[in-house]
Design a protein around this motif. Sequence first.
Motif, short mmCIF file in Angstrom:
data_model
loop_
_atom_site.label_atom_id
_atom_site.label_comp_id
_atom_site.label_asym_id
_atom_site.label_seq_id
_atom_site.Cartn_x
_atom_site.Cartn_y
_atom_site.Cartn_z
N TYR A 432 0.82 -1.21 0.00
CA TYR A 432 0.00 0.00 0.00
C TYR A 432 0.85 1.26 0.00
CZ TYR A 432 -4.02 -2.98 1.02
OH TYR A 432 -5.00 -3.94 0.95
N THR A 433 1.91 1.28 0.80
CA THR A 433 2.67 2.52 0.98
C THR A 433 3.69 2.78 -0.13
OG1 THR A 433 4.26 1.40 2.44
CG2 THR A 433 2.38 2.49 3.48
N TYR A 434 4.30 1.73 -0.66
CA TYR A 434 5.34 1.92 -1.68
C TYR A 434 4.78 1.93 -3.11
CZ TYR A 434 9.31 1.50 1.54
OH TYR A 434 10.23 1.72 2.52
N GLY A 435 3.52 1.47 -3.30
CA GLY A 435 2.94 1.45 -4.64
C GLY A 435 2.95 2.79 -5.34
N PRO A 436 2.52 3.89 -4.67
CA PRO A 436 2.57 5.20 -5.32
C PRO A 436 3.97 5.63 -5.75
CG PRO A 436 1.08 5.27 -3.44
CD PRO A 436 1.78 3.93 -3.39
N LEU A 437 5.00 5.27 -4.96
CA LEU A 437 6.37 5.57 -5.38
C LEU A 437 6.70 4.87 -6.69
CD1 LEU A 437 8.68 5.48 -2.21
CD2 LEU A 437 8.14 7.43 -3.65
N LEU A 438 6.27 3.61 -6.80
CA LEU A 438 6.49 2.84 -8.02
C LEU A 438 5.85 3.54 -9.21
CD1 LEU A 438 7.86 0.10 -8.70
CD2 LEU A 438 5.61 -0.96 -8.44
N GLY A 439 4.63 4.02 -9.03
CA GLY A 439 3.93 4.72 -10.10
C GLY A 439 4.60 6.04 -10.48
N LEU A 440 5.05 6.80 -9.47
CA LEU A 440 5.71 8.08 -9.72
C LEU A 440 6.99 7.92 -10.54
CD1 LEU A 440 5.26 9.83 -6.25
CD2 LEU A 440 4.48 10.74 -8.43
N TYR A 441 7.84 6.96 -10.13
CA TYR A 441 9.10 6.77 -10.84
C TYR A 441 8.88 6.17 -12.22
CZ TYR A 441 12.28 8.14 -7.11
OH TYR A 441 12.99 8.88 -6.19
N ILE A 489 1.23 -4.67 -5.01
CA ILE A 489 2.06 -3.48 -5.21
C ILE A 489 2.11 -3.09 -6.69
CG2 ILE A 489 4.29 -4.69 -5.48
CD1 ILE A 489 5.53 -2.40 -3.82
N ILE A 490 2.03 -4.09 -7.58
CA ILE A 490 2.00 -3.82 -9.03
C ILE A 490 0.70 -3.11 -9.38
CG2 ILE A 490 2.16 -4.84 -11.32
CD1 ILE A 490 3.52 -7.26 -10.03
N VAL A 491 -0.40 -3.61 -8.84
CA VAL A 491 -1.71 -2.99 -9.07
C VAL A 491 -1.70 -1.55 -8.57
CG1 VAL A 491 -4.18 -3.13 -8.56
CG2 VAL A 491 -2.86 -5.23 -8.90
N ASN A 492 -1.14 -1.34 -7.40
CA ASN A 492 -1.08 -0.01 -6.79
C ASN A 492 -0.26 0.94 -7.66
OD1 ASN A 492 -1.20 2.10 -4.97
ND2 ASN A 492 -0.42 0.94 -3.24
N GLY A 493 0.90 0.47 -8.10
CA GLY A 493 1.75 1.29 -8.97
C GLY A 493 1.06 1.61 -10.29
N LEU A 494 0.33 0.62 -10.84
CA LEU A 494 -0.36 0.82 -12.12
C LEU A 494 -1.48 1.84 -11.99
CD1 LEU A 494 -0.68 -0.02 -15.07
CD2 LEU A 494 -2.18 -1.88 -14.30
N ILE A 495 -2.25 1.75 -10.90
CA ILE A 495 -3.33 2.72 -10.67
C ILE A 495 -2.76 4.14 -10.53
CG2 ILE A 495 -5.14 3.45 -9.06
CD1 ILE A 495 -5.61 0.47 -8.45
#
Length: 513
Positions: A432-441, A489-495
């Motif tokens: 939950y917490t690191y997913g947005p970082l994945l999306g940003l980068y 985390i992949i789903v989170n980053g993708l969203i």
Amino acid sequence: MSSGTILAIIIIYFGVLILISNLVSKKDSSNDAFFKANKNSKWYLVAFGMIGTALSGVTFISVPGEVGNPDLQFKYFQFVLGNAIGFIIIATVLLPLYYRMNLTSIYSYIEQRLGVVSYKTAATIFLISRTIGSAFRLYLVVIVLQRFVFDVYNIPFAVTVLISLALIFAYTYRGGLKTIIITDSLQTFFLVSSVFLTIIFICNSLDYNFTEAFEAIKNSNYSKIFFYEDYLKGNFVLKQILGGIFVTIAMVGLDQDLMQKNLSCKNIGEAQKNMFTFTGIFVVINIFFLSVGALLYLYAEKNGIAVPMVDGVKRTDLLFPEIAFNYLNIVPAVVFLLGLTAATFATTDSALTALTTSFCVDFLGMDKENGNVNSNSNIKSQEEIEIRNKKLVRTRHLVHVGFSVLMFLVIIIFNSLNDKSVVTMIFKVASYTYGPLLGLYAFGLFMKSKTVHDKLVPFICVISPLVCFLIAKNSAALFGDYVIDNELIIVNGLITFIGLLIISKPATSQTKF
């Protein structure tokens, strides 16, 4: 082993760490030494020390404990294989970018690529993520110390946590990263030694030689590695490997903690040597941790030892310390204690340093102020320069205290809520917490022709985990009994990535980095 003996060993152990810290910081306690170790770290020391930071007490206790679950066994090794692929991606994609930009905080990339608000959002995500993750890891060793040492003296759990954090603060607040590079190498030595020695002690107790131990583990009900029978379950091999890759990229490559150590090497070549060496050691040592788990359960079966209960709930995290302290002799108990202490405190001391660095650089602009002071552009006399530098160091100390207090509060809250294995909780929260970082980068690296409406980024980074929570909560109903596990985390980053695309705009020449 008596509680007094355990306490004496811990006091001696931390006495050594504090002595090392004083020797290192006496030479240089500047912000440059604290944040970057003066960009002079030896790659082999960084690689070896990172093992202790990456593994932590979670690997030391929770991973062996979970081996006894029929749906898990050696499942964790699938995740480790994904970790290894993730480390290689970090070494070949992210590290060259960080070195090319000469970063102190890796989130400065987001500032140049997407804007100031996006940058502050990324740094805030890290501060929240690392505080929670490190608190969970420290919690694991504290409950062991509480059960086997401090309960005997009727010392409350909260006091045990305070003592642990105070000891960590004592040897990190002055030297920072420069101290951590050395102390983590020492702690990794204890960690690795304890793994191998524990295997030897348990094998001797079971009258196994190496070959017999290997065969016993292979033929036991604890050693299944690959789960490919049902893709709907969380332990399915592809889910675990993909989850391992992206969790590693997010929790290591996009995390100031471990990247700060890599950035303390002289150049990109040494940093990459560090990462490749670290990856090989990491995979091998996890095989041995899983083997320790199988041997522990074989030993427990033979000797009629039950998994410890806490408040009516089975705690597999406590099986290893239960056997080490109460059933093996004094030497294995000491070895276990040193390994556990080294594993957990190597992670927490590093995290406190990284949290302090990120806040000082990303929110207080201390690296820029330091540069202005040292260049003497605004301050005339040497005396004024020294006064200003001392003020910056005092501010850094206060930030270090602040994060120690925050970690204390998180541990107290977690202790009142948790009834699951800590390793499970850590990776769930990280999704939950690191997913947005994945999306940003991902957006920054792959959408060179676009940037974002900067002020809208925080909303995307809040909405994405909330949507993920709803998806995970209802995944079985939504997707026909499909259970989302580490791939969340992949789903989170993708969203997050899709959300950034929605608020995107054409990039200017300044935002195409």
